[in-house]
Enzyme design. Structure first.
Site, PDB file in Angstrom:
ATOM      1  NE  ARG A 259      41.013  48.621  43.020  1.00 16.65           N
ATOM      2  CZ  ARG A 259      41.859  47.602  43.048  1.00 16.65           C
ATOM      3  NH1 ARG A 259      42.411  47.234  44.193  1.00 16.65           N
ATOM      4  NH2 ARG A 259      42.145  46.945  41.948  1.00 16.65           N
ATOM      5  NE  ARG A 274      44.793  50.798  52.005  1.00 15.56           N
ATOM      6  CZ  ARG A 274      44.767  49.515  51.635  1.00 15.56           C
ATOM      7  NH1 ARG A 274      43.777  49.079  50.892  1.00 15.56           N
ATOM      8  NH2 ARG A 274      45.708  48.689  52.010  1.00 15.56           N
ATOM      9  CD  GLU A 346      48.192  43.336  47.026  1.00 17.45           C
ATOM     10  OE1 GLU A 346      47.815  43.141  48.189  1.00 17.45           O
ATOM     11  OE2 GLU A 346      47.434  43.329  46.041  1.00 17.45           O
ATOM     12  CB  SER A 349      47.082  40.819  43.484  1.00 23.45           C
ATOM     13  OG  SER A 349      46.505  39.700  44.096  1.00 23.45           O
ATOM     14  NE  ARG A 388      49.267  49.967  46.852  1.00 21.60           N
ATOM     15  CZ  ARG A 388      48.593  49.060  47.566  1.00 21.60           C
ATOM     16  NH1 ARG A 388      49.007  47.801  47.580  1.00 21.60           N
ATOM     17  NH2 ARG A 388      47.531  49.402  48.261  1.00 21.60           N
TER      18      ARG A 388
END
Length: 425
Positions: A259, A274, A346, A349, A388
């Site tokens: 990403r 991130r 988070e 998802s 994560r």
RNA sequence: GGAGGGGUGGCUGAGUGGUUGAAAGCGGCGGUCUUGAAAACCGUUGAGCGUUUACGCGUUCCGGGGGUUCGAAUCCCUCCCCCUCCGCCA
């Protein structure tokens, strides 16, 4: 992609549902494009009918050797050609205009999704586990162990990359293997090894294109790096008619994800939260129209089970209308407790997309004996984001001396290592 | 990377400009026959879109897109994919 016929049937409901996502009403504009499109189709078809009839007669005349009659008929339709080409061109243009407009409109939330503008409108559904008091942050733990190196990663690749070594490199691998084994052994998912480079059509199919190009990496010769294995797994059924007996299909893969993180400058700049590249175990389901919503609950439990077995405290959030992703009709987020940040973050998802992606991929299914085909319903969810999860393990399992206890379920994947940071770990 | 050969319906496979959405075979479905089944025989069997209350009618699709022509699966351009040989290579 939305069904224009459904919009035509109830344009007000369409606009009302979109407005809960903060999208301006657009049904009137779409219906205008649709009227134009249908008029163009009718016009072109009329001319095509004329042409086909005439051509057929010419063929017959030639077949009987009547050149004079053939010539007369050819002269008769000579003028048709120009008009036909214009009409067909108009039809194409009208079609493109409508498709382009539809392609950038997000999915409609299900009726039971709470209405809200942003993440503050999300609703906590349940908690599991006892949040621990604050710890060091994961990058402090990792760097102290000498097993997490952002500096050398920056030298190689720039910011938002990390190099893991020794016990943490192995922990990363152990986490991915543990997760995927759980899903294939206990939850009926089938494992896939997949390309991480895909072309436009695939990324359009899941909805990242055409709107979100800035979030993606692209190779010079036009491949996209997948931002999630949702793209590859979901597109496995594209452009096919799947036999309904094969549904639901539950698919999983452990892949790197890429990403660009454009637009998130300044957020989570430190550490592994991130990154431009991370590994993730993805869970995708392909279902029929009837069972899609139930599958969301099931998938959420599959993802939760990973956290439970790792002994990580978490909570389940239901996203409100304004915080859901482009293709989702209903989304649950799993948020893991991070003692280093004293916050839930988070880590998964899970979304139900209805037939939104099915339409974009032209992916259909059919019940045995039926003539009618339907677009498949799709779901995707992380089960879980490995990077994560590693962060969460570090912060929840760090010991007073800076070593990290390996959660019990991971030890078989770690060659029996119980504590990272000790002599053999 | 170089040279060549191909992409036709669920599958195999005909078809190089004229009533071809497409022969034939296989498979699927229905029927006759049979106590039942098999065999045999008969029939049927692609996906969209537009229009219609409906029956239906029209239209598009032979890898994708564009073009030539009164007319294209058949000719031209372009892109994609597959195969064979050579080269390179984990």
């Amino acid at each position: 992609m939305h069904d224009i016929n459904a919009i035509r049937q109830d344009p007000d409901a369409f606009d009302a549902a979109l407005s809960t996502r903060g999208v301006a009403p657009c049904a009137a504009e779409l219906l205008g494009l649709d009227d134009g499109r249908r008029a163009a189709i009718a016009e072109a078809q009329q001319l095509q009918t004329k042409r086909n009839e005439a051509s057929k007669k010419i063929g017959q005349a030639k077949g009987q050797g009547d050149e004079a009659e053939a010539k007369r008929l050819m002269d008769e339709v000579a003028g048709l050609k120009d008009a036909l080409q214009k009409a067909e061109e108009a039809e194409r243009a009208a079609n493109t205009a409508l498709t382009d407009a539809l392609a950038t409109i997000p999915n409609l939330p299900l009726a039971d999704v709470p209405v809200g503008a942003d993440e503050d409108g999300n609703v906590e559904l349940r908690r599991h586990g006892e949040p621990k008091a604050g710890s060091a942050e994961h990058f402090e733990i990792g760097e102290a162990l000498g097993m997490m190196d952002f500096e050398i990663a920056a030298a190689l690749s720039g910011s938002r990359f990390v190099v893991l070594r020794d016990g943490l490199a192995r922990l990363d691998r152990a986490l991915g293997n543990f997760m995927i084994d759980l899903h294939i052994n206990e939850f009926g998912y089938r494992e896939n090894a997949l390309p991480v480079l895909v072309r436009d059509d695939a990324v359009f199919g899941t909805g990242q294109l055409p709107k979100f190009t800035e979030d993606l990496f692209r190779t010079e010769n036009g491949y996209w790096l997948i931002p999630t294995a949702e793209v590859t797994l979901t597109n496995l059924v594209r452009e096919q008619i799947t036999d309904a007996t094969k549904l639901p299909m539950r698919l999983t893969a452990l892949t790197p994800c890429f990403r660009s993180e454009a637009g998130s400058a300044g957020r989570d700049t430190r550490g592994m939260i991130r990154q431009h590249q991370f590994t993730k175990v993805e869970l995708v389901s392909i279902t029929d129209a009837e069972s899609g919503a139930d599958e969301l609950e099931r998938k959420t439990q599959c993802a939760e089970e990973v956290l439970k077995r790792l002994g990580l405290p978490y909570r389940v959030m239901q996203l409100c209308t304004g915080d859901m992703g482009f293709g989702a009709r209903k989304t649950y987020d799993l948020e893991v407790w991070l003692p280093g940040q004293n916050a839930y973050r988070e880590i998964s998802s899970i979304s139900y997309c209805g037939d939104f992606q099915g339409r974009r991929m032209n992916a259909r299914y059919r019940h045995e004996g039926d003539k009618q085909t339907h677009f498949v319903h799709t779901l995707n969810g992380s089960g879980l984001a490995v990077g994560r999860t590693l962060v969460a393990v570090l912060e929840n399992y760090v010991n007073a001396d800076g070593t990290v206890t390996v959660p019990e379920v991971l030890r078989p994947y770690m060659g029996g290592v119980e504590i990272i940071g000790e002599a053999n770990g």
